[in-house]
Design an enzyme around this catalytic site. Structure first.
Site, PDB file in Angstrom:
ATOM      1  N   HIS A 155       0.821  -1.226   0.000  1.00  0.00           N
ATOM      2  CA  HIS A 155       0.000   0.000   0.000  1.00  0.00           C
ATOM      3  C   HIS A 155       0.848   1.267   0.000  1.00  0.00           C
ATOM      4  O   HIS A 155       0.344   2.342  -0.285  1.00  0.00           O
ATOM      5  CB  HIS A 155      -0.921   0.011   1.228  1.00  0.00           C
ATOM      6  N   ASP A 361       3.691   9.370  -0.352  1.00  0.00           N
ATOM      7  CA  ASP A 361       2.476   8.641  -0.009  1.00  0.00           C
ATOM      8  C   ASP A 361       2.257   7.560  -1.061  1.00  0.00           C
ATOM      9  O   ASP A 361       2.468   7.816  -2.247  1.00  0.00           O
ATOM     10  CB  ASP A 361       1.263   9.601   0.005  1.00  0.00           C
TER      11      ASP A 361
HETATM   12  P1  ADQ Z   1      -3.114   5.939   4.952  1.00  0.00           P
HETATM   13  O1  ADQ Z   1      -1.721   6.437   5.144  1.00  0.00           O
HETATM   14  O2  ADQ Z   1      -3.868   5.706   6.186  1.00  0.00           O
HETATM   15  O3  ADQ Z   1      -3.159   4.607   4.052  1.00  0.00           O
HETATM   16  P2  ADQ Z   1      -4.926   7.616   3.136  1.00  0.00           P
HETATM   17  O4  ADQ Z   1      -4.975   6.871   1.877  1.00  0.00           O
HETATM   18  O5  ADQ Z   1      -4.679   9.062   2.908  1.00  0.00           O
HETATM   19  O6  ADQ Z   1      -3.791   7.137   4.083  1.00  0.00           O
HETATM   20  O7  ADQ Z   1      -6.276   7.619   4.011  1.00  0.00           O
HETATM   21  C1  ADQ Z   1      -7.018   6.555   4.436  1.00  0.00           C
HETATM   22  C2  ADQ Z   1      -8.442   6.959   4.910  1.00  0.00           C
HETATM   23  O8  ADQ Z   1      -8.441   7.530   6.225  1.00  0.00           O
HETATM   24  C3  ADQ Z   1      -9.164   7.956   4.004  1.00  0.00           C
HETATM   25  O9  ADQ Z   1     -10.419   7.415   3.702  1.00  0.00           O
HETATM   26  C4  ADQ Z   1      -9.293   9.220   4.864  1.00  0.00           C
HETATM   27  O10 ADQ Z   1     -10.489   9.940   4.620  1.00  0.00           O
HETATM   28  C5  ADQ Z   1      -9.270   8.699   6.262  1.00  0.00           C
HETATM   29  N1  ADQ Z   1      -8.678   9.729   7.140  1.00  0.00           N
HETATM   30  C6  ADQ Z   1      -7.460  10.293   7.010  1.00  0.00           C
HETATM   31  N2  ADQ Z   1      -7.285  11.239   7.969  1.00  0.00           N
HETATM   32  C7  ADQ Z   1      -8.406  11.271   8.698  1.00  0.00           C
HETATM   33  C8  ADQ Z   1      -8.841  12.070   9.816  1.00  0.00           C
HETATM   34  N3  ADQ Z   1      -8.064  13.020  10.324  1.00  0.00           N
HETATM   35  N4  ADQ Z   1     -10.078  11.813  10.323  1.00  0.00           N
HETATM   36  C9  ADQ Z   1     -10.850  10.863   9.787  1.00  0.00           C
HETATM   37  N5  ADQ Z   1     -10.504  10.107   8.716  1.00  0.00           N
HETATM   38  C10 ADQ Z   1      -9.304  10.310   8.185  1.00  0.00           C
HETATM   39  C11 ADQ Z   1      -2.270   3.693   3.349  1.00  0.00           C
HETATM   40  C12 ADQ Z   1      -1.203   4.369   2.511  1.00  0.00           C
HETATM   41  C13 ADQ Z   1      -1.847   5.294   1.489  1.00  0.00           C
HETATM   42  C14 ADQ Z   1      -2.837   4.516   0.635  1.00  0.00           C
HETATM   43  C15 ADQ Z   1      -3.798   3.699   1.490  1.00  0.00           C
HETATM   44  C16 ADQ Z   1      -4.648   2.754   0.643  1.00  0.00           C
HETATM   45  O11 ADQ Z   1      -0.292   5.096   3.344  1.00  0.00           O
HETATM   46  O12 ADQ Z   1      -0.852   5.896   0.668  1.00  0.00           O
HETATM   47  O13 ADQ Z   1      -3.594   5.433  -0.140  1.00  0.00           O
HETATM   48  O14 ADQ Z   1      -3.084   2.925   2.440  1.00  0.00           O
HETATM   49  O15 ADQ Z   1      -3.869   1.887  -0.128  1.00  0.00           O
END
Ligand code: ADQ
Length: 464
Positions: A155, A361
């Protein structure tokens, strides 16, 4: 028909029949429910008694979970996964903190997971392993005689071989991944970086864009950008923009243009750099003309780097508000709390600018959510880091280098001043890139690549 076995560090066990998990977890669940599946991994609990996996059945999906001991949690999860692999994979080696025994624990936990999964496996299972916590898991399965089709999806990004080699132990883990049948990445750059590491660190040869040969076997490489349920998110955003939290926010803004950041509080998300750019922007715009709402949900609070980041942000936010604020106006609202997903969707629709500026990311789903949330008649502008995987698909956003605060500030100003026609044109292109995609489609394309002979037997995305 083959059963899908998903293996991931955390397992989203539903609390009851009405329980639900977020994003990709829900999507994978949909796929597994339609064919029957097993989800295997860590329960999230830390105990001193480690026994057989706990098991819960919900409909066609079984959840088998193991607890970790305190020492395993410290070594495997906090230590090697989040203290070494996470920073290295995001090209932030100065944040690494390596202890030899953590790597040993990481490998031991991967083996213990394999020991506990093997008795649950059936001959025709398709095994799909997720993410950097489990890089030695596929090899542990093979060592235990498991010959089932096995795929692995990363991921997060994979850096070039030289940057990867700073993590002690990575060569062995790359070798271990070459025991799979299919390796999936978010972008072609990640795929190519991994292939370069595989050929550089081991005897493997790259025999095609999408094929590596190692140990007399072929390992396929694929690019599967993670997707959101775009149509569903758009509908939620439209409804939530009229709901109470969005209305209260709007009233509090009194006509100020809203910039919005939504992130986990994580060093990869570039939050201090973002605040620096915002400070430069505020210095140039009239008081009371704009506000940044930065929602940063704390995560991994047992890692010292994350605690220090929280302090750094609190200090930077205080400095911006004390320097530029007025008795009746503060330019920055920093919330270190998660918000409900629906509420965020409504806020995203209200925001004139979506600020998604990670240092690195894998994908960044928030960027896609921001696009999906916009009103097509009057869309906001996405300011997006060129180092997020999402930039490969969302090239019509204003792409920025998060290390260049001055040009980021200029991009934020350009976004605020952008005429309607240009906003619409940029948004249309971005929406076109994500509107037809879904997390179910994402999961299916991975599984089809893993088991092409099952092509016709997999459900088709969007068809009931
Ligand atoms: P994450 O690093 O967790 O995931 P991301 O893809 O940006 O990052 O977000 C995941 C989810 O969490 C989104 O649906 C977002 O809306 C929610 N979220 C983020 N911040 C939040 C907050 N402050 N309050 C509530 N909800 C929040 C990992 C990888 C990413 C990749 C994903 C999926 O690091 O690069 O996109 O996996 O493969």
């Amino acid at each position: 028909m083959s059963r899908i076995v998903v293996v991931s560090n955390r397992v989203p066990v539903p609390a009851g029949n009405a329980g639900h998990a977020g994003g990709l977890a829900v999507a994978l669940l949909g796929l597994m429910e339609s064919r029957g599946g097993l989800w295997f991994g860590w329960s999230g609990a830390v105990t001193e008694r480690v026994g057989a996996p706990g098991f819960v059945q919900r409909g066609a999906v079984g959840y088998a979970t193991l607890d970790l001991t305190e020492a395993e949690h410290g070594g495997y999860y906090t230590g090697y996964s989040n203290g070494v692999l996470w920073p290295m994979l995001h090209s932030l080696p100065h944040l690494m903190s390596f202890r030899r025994q953590d790597l040993d624990t990481y490998r031991r936990v991967n083996r213990r997971f394999a020991d506990n999964l093997v008795p649950l496996l059936r001959r025709d299972d398709l095994i799909w392993v997720h993410d950097y916590h489990l890089m030695s898991f596929p090899a542990a399965l093979r060592a235990r005689g498991v010959g089932n089709p096995t795929g692995f999806f990363l991921h997060v990004p994979f850096p070039g071989p030289e940057a990867a080699s700073v993590a002690p132990g990575i060569r062995g883990l790359v070798q271990d991944l070459l025991t799979t049948d299919l390796l999936g990445f978010q972008t072609t750059a990640d795929r190519d970086n991994f292939a370069a590491a595989a050929t550089g660190f081991t005897d493997a040869r790259r025999t095609g864009d999408a094929v590596i040969e190692a140990g007399g076997r072929e390992i396929r490489l694929g690019v599967f950008p993670a997707e959101i349920a775009a149509q569903e998110f758009a509908a939620t955003a439209a409804a939530e923009a009229r709901a109470e939290p969005a209305r209260l926010l709007e009233r509090s803004l009194g006509g100020q243009a809203l910039l919005l950041g939504v992130d986990r509080l994580d060093p990869t998300k570039g939050l201090p750099e973002r605040l620096d750019a915002f400070r430069r922007l505020v210095a140039r715009r009239p008081a009371r003309s704009l506000a940044l709402l930065q929602i940063a949900a704390p995560s991994r609070e047992d890692v010292a780097v994350y605690r220090r980041l929280r302090e750094e942000l609190d200090t930077a936010a205080g400095a911006i508000n004390s320097e530029f604020g007025e008795p009746d106006w503060l330019p920055l609202r920093l919330l270190a709390r998660p918000q409900p997903r629906e509420t965020l969707a409504g806020f995203m629709r209200q925001a004139r600018v979506g600020v998604v500026t990670p240092l690195r990311d894998g994908m960044n789903l928030v960027a896609k959510e921001y696009i999906a949330a916009q009103d097509p008649a009057d869309p906001g502008v996405l300011v997006l880091s060129r180092f997020a995987g999402a930039a490969a698909q969302l090239g019509s956003a204003l792409l920025v280098n998060p290390h260049d605060a001055e040009s980021m500030a200029e991009a934020l100003a350009q976004a605020l001043d952008m005429p309607l026609a240009e906003r619409q044109a940029r948004w249309q292109v971005a929406w076109g890139a994500i509107a037809g995609a879904s997390p179910e489609g994402w999961g299916e394309s991975f599984l089809r690549a893993l088991a092409p002979e099952e092509l016709d037997r997999l459900p088709v995305a969007g068809r009931a």
